[in-house]
Design a protein around this motif. Structure first.
Motif, mmCIF file in Angstrom:
data_model
loop_
_atom_site.group_PDB
_atom_site.id
_atom_site.type_symbol
_atom_site.label_atom_id
_atom_site.label_comp_id
_atom_site.label_asym_id
_atom_site.label_seq_id
_atom_site.Cartn_x
_atom_site.Cartn_y
_atom_site.Cartn_z
ATOM 1 N N MET A 1 -5.243 -14.662 -4.002
ATOM 2 C CA MET A 1 -4.825 -13.660 -3.005
ATOM 3 C C MET A 1 -4.038 -12.559 -3.698
ATOM 4 S SD MET A 1 -4.387 -12.535 0.072
ATOM 5 C CE MET A 1 -5.418 -13.903 0.607
ATOM 6 N N GLU A 2 -4.515 -11.342 -3.569
ATOM 7 C CA GLU A 2 -3.814 -10.230 -4.207
ATOM 8 C C GLU A 2 -3.145 -9.341 -3.167
ATOM 9 O OE1 GLU A 2 -4.601 -6.846 -7.541
ATOM 10 O OE2 GLU A 2 -6.295 -8.148 -7.046
ATOM 11 N N LYS A 3 -1.881 -8.977 -3.427
ATOM 12 C CA LYS A 3 -1.126 -8.099 -2.523
ATOM 13 C C LYS A 3 -1.459 -6.660 -2.902
ATOM 14 C CE LYS A 3 3.703 -7.759 -0.951
ATOM 15 N NZ LYS A 3 5.056 -8.242 -1.266
ATOM 16 N N LEU A 4 -1.985 -5.898 -1.971
ATOM 17 C CA LEU A 4 -2.352 -4.503 -2.247
ATOM 18 C C LEU A 4 -1.342 -3.555 -1.602
ATOM 19 C CD1 LEU A 4 -6.238 -4.882 -1.824
ATOM 20 C CD2 LEU A 4 -4.896 -4.979 -3.930
ATOM 21 N N GLU A 5 -1.771 -2.326 -1.278
ATOM 22 C CA GLU A 5 -0.816 -1.299 -0.854
ATOM 23 C C GLU A 5 -0.146 -1.608 0.487
ATOM 24 O OE1 GLU A 5 -4.140 -0.742 -0.722
ATOM 25 O OE2 GLU A 5 -4.639 0.636 0.922
ATOM 26 N N MET A 6 1.077 -1.066 0.629
ATOM 27 C CA MET A 6 1.808 -1.226 1.880
ATOM 28 C C MET A 6 1.157 -0.368 2.956
ATOM 29 S SD MET A 6 5.881 -0.900 2.626
ATOM 30 C CE MET A 6 5.965 0.870 2.747
ATOM 31 N N LEU A 7 0.947 -0.983 4.126
ATOM 32 C CA LEU A 7 0.305 -0.280 5.237
ATOM 33 C C LEU A 7 1.336 0.320 6.170
ATOM 34 C CD1 LEU A 7 -2.445 -2.733 6.475
ATOM 35 C CD2 LEU A 7 -2.780 -0.397 5.650
ATOM 36 N N TYR A 8 2.478 -0.368 6.264
ATOM 37 C CA TYR A 8 3.422 -0.056 7.316
ATOM 38 C C TYR A 8 4.783 -0.630 6.948
ATOM 39 C CZ TYR A 8 5.650 -0.745 11.869
ATOM 40 O OH TYR A 8 6.543 -0.769 12.899
ATOM 41 N N ALA B 1 12.399 -4.369 10.173
ATOM 42 C CA ALA B 1 12.743 -5.673 9.574
ATOM 43 C C ALA B 1 11.652 -6.231 8.668
ATOM 44 C CB ALA B 1 13.058 -6.677 10.679
ATOM 45 N N LYS B 2 10.467 -5.595 8.665
ATOM 46 C CA LYS B 2 9.357 -6.152 7.893
ATOM 47 C C LYS B 2 8.495 -5.037 7.295
ATOM 48 C CE LYS B 2 7.753 -8.655 11.496
ATOM 49 N NZ LYS B 2 8.717 -8.334 12.551
ATOM 50 N N LYS B 3 7.798 -5.426 6.209
ATOM 51 C CA LYS B 3 6.767 -4.554 5.643
ATOM 52 C C LYS B 3 5.443 -5.283 5.772
ATOM 53 C CE LYS B 3 9.755 -2.695 1.999
ATOM 54 N NZ LYS B 3 10.024 -2.740 0.545
ATOM 55 N N VAL B 4 4.367 -4.530 5.937
ATOM 56 C CA VAL B 4 3.034 -5.142 6.032
ATOM 57 C C VAL B 4 2.164 -4.596 4.910
ATOM 58 C CG1 VAL B 4 1.013 -5.505 7.499
ATOM 59 C CG2 VAL B 4 3.277 -5.324 8.542
ATOM 60 N N PHE B 5 1.526 -5.494 4.183
ATOM 61 C CA PHE B 5 0.679 -5.115 3.045
ATOM 62 C C PHE B 5 -0.767 -5.535 3.271
ATOM 63 C CE2 PHE B 5 3.923 -3.933 -0.050
ATOM 64 C CZ PHE B 5 5.062 -4.512 0.500
ATOM 65 N N LYS B 6 -1.679 -4.737 2.747
ATOM 66 C CA LYS B 6 -3.085 -5.125 2.673
ATOM 67 C C LYS B 6 -3.239 -6.204 1.617
ATOM 68 C CE LYS B 6 -6.428 -1.695 3.874
ATOM 69 N NZ LYS B 6 -7.379 -0.710 3.383
ATOM 70 N N THR B 7 -4.308 -6.952 1.697
ATOM 71 C CA THR B 7 -4.643 -7.905 0.635
ATOM 72 C C THR B 7 -6.105 -7.676 0.253
ATOM 73 O OG1 THR B 7 -5.557 -9.653 2.028
ATOM 74 C CG2 THR B 7 -3.148 -9.625 1.760
ATOM 75 N N ASP B 8 -6.580 -8.408 -0.743
ATOM 76 C CA ASP B 8 -7.984 -8.262 -1.127
ATOM 77 C C ASP B 8 -8.916 -8.984 -0.152
ATOM 78 O OD1 ASP B 8 -7.072 -10.696 -1.970
ATOM 79 O OD2 ASP B 8 -7.893 -10.565 -4.000
ATOM 80 N N GLU B 9 -8.335 -9.672 0.843
ATOM 81 C CA GLU B 9 -9.135 -10.258 1.931
ATOM 82 C C GLU B 9 -9.124 -9.274 3.096
ATOM 83 O OE1 GLU B 9 -10.781 -13.177 2.248
ATOM 84 O OE2 GLU B 9 -10.247 -14.017 0.283
#
Ligand code: UDP
Length: 235
Positions: free
Chosen positions: A1-8, A12-20
């Motif tokens: 599982m790879e953590k990609l760019e931040m979407l939002y 209190a939280k950050k959300v990141f895209k993944t390679d899935e």
């Protein structure tokens, strides 16, 4: 599982895209806000504590048949979740009077309600998350009527499960906020988080507050309150 760019990035939280394609990573921060963002601060290691609490509660809810966005806890601060589009409604569930309810209706804090109260807010920071009802939701096309039905039924069921669970660790579940999401298939599932940031949790004997009200009201021992919830939930 790879953590990609931040979407939002939220409060209190950050959300990141993944390679899935259909999976995101949520990262829990220590930042705390209250009074519609007017009060800002840090709660040391809140991100770690809220990720721990939220992960455990999502697991327990899943075991009881509630569909959630939770897939697994990845690290101290990271949770792997299903990709959803958040329905822009905050669902508030209240068992005892507290917070804005006491102000609006003059009910003393801590009064046990004869039945559970369900309320909706329009999730919009600029407007300060104003209260809305089913008619606003329909007229503003925030969700389909059938989706609101699913959300309300699910919120009541989640409340029953959480009340039971909290009772076992000597906590009264005063009130809490839920957010739901739509999967790419159009299914409504529980999303966001369930933590002392989004719930009011009182020790059942002493009525000591173990939640964000300690921060909102400058009561001190904020970290200690969150940690106590972690300790009891992990058993
Ligand atoms: N809540 C939340 N986010 C919000 C508003 C409320 O998590 O933007 C939670 C809050 O922590 C409490 C419940 O929802 O557990 C009811 O909140 P209330 O309407 O009393 O508002 P507050 O007094 O927190 O402003």
């Amino acid at each position: 599982m790879e953590k990609l760019e931040m979407l939002y990035e939220g409060k209190a939280k950050k959300v990141f895209k993944t390679d899935e394609d259909n999976q995101y990573i949520v990262e829990y921060k220590d930042d705390a806000t209250a009074l519609n963002g007017l009060k800002k601060g840090t709660i040391v290691d809140k991100g770690i504590m809220n990720n721990t609490i939220s992960s455990k509660l999502f697991e327990l809810l899943e075991q009881k048949g509630i569909k959630t966005h939770y897939i697994k806890k990845l690290s101290d601060r990271e949770m792997l979740v299903k990709k959803v589009e958040i329905v822009p409604i905050e669902v508030l569930v209240r068992n005892y009077a507290a917070g804005s309810l006491t102000k609006r209706y003059g009910i003393p804090e801590g009064t046990k309600m004869d039945s559970t109260i369900l309320e909706y807010c329009f999730k919009n920071d600029e407007l300060g998350d104003p209260f809305i009802n089913e008619y606003h939701i329909k007229a503003m096309k925030l969700a389909e009527e059938s989706e609101v039905d699913t959300i309300a039924k699910s919120a009541f069921r989640i409340n029953e499960i959480l009340i039971d669970l909290m009772k076992n660790i000597n906590i009264d579940l005063v009130d809490f906020k839920l957010e739901f999401g739509r999967t790419p298939d159009g299914e409504i599932i529980l999303a966001d988080e369930i933590s002392p940031d989004t719930c009011r949790l009182w020790d059942a004997d002493t009525h000591e507050k173990l939640d964000k009200d300690r921060f909102r009201r400058d009561m001190g021992k904020v970290e200690e309150g969150y940690m106590e919830v972690v300790r009891r939930i992990l058993g």
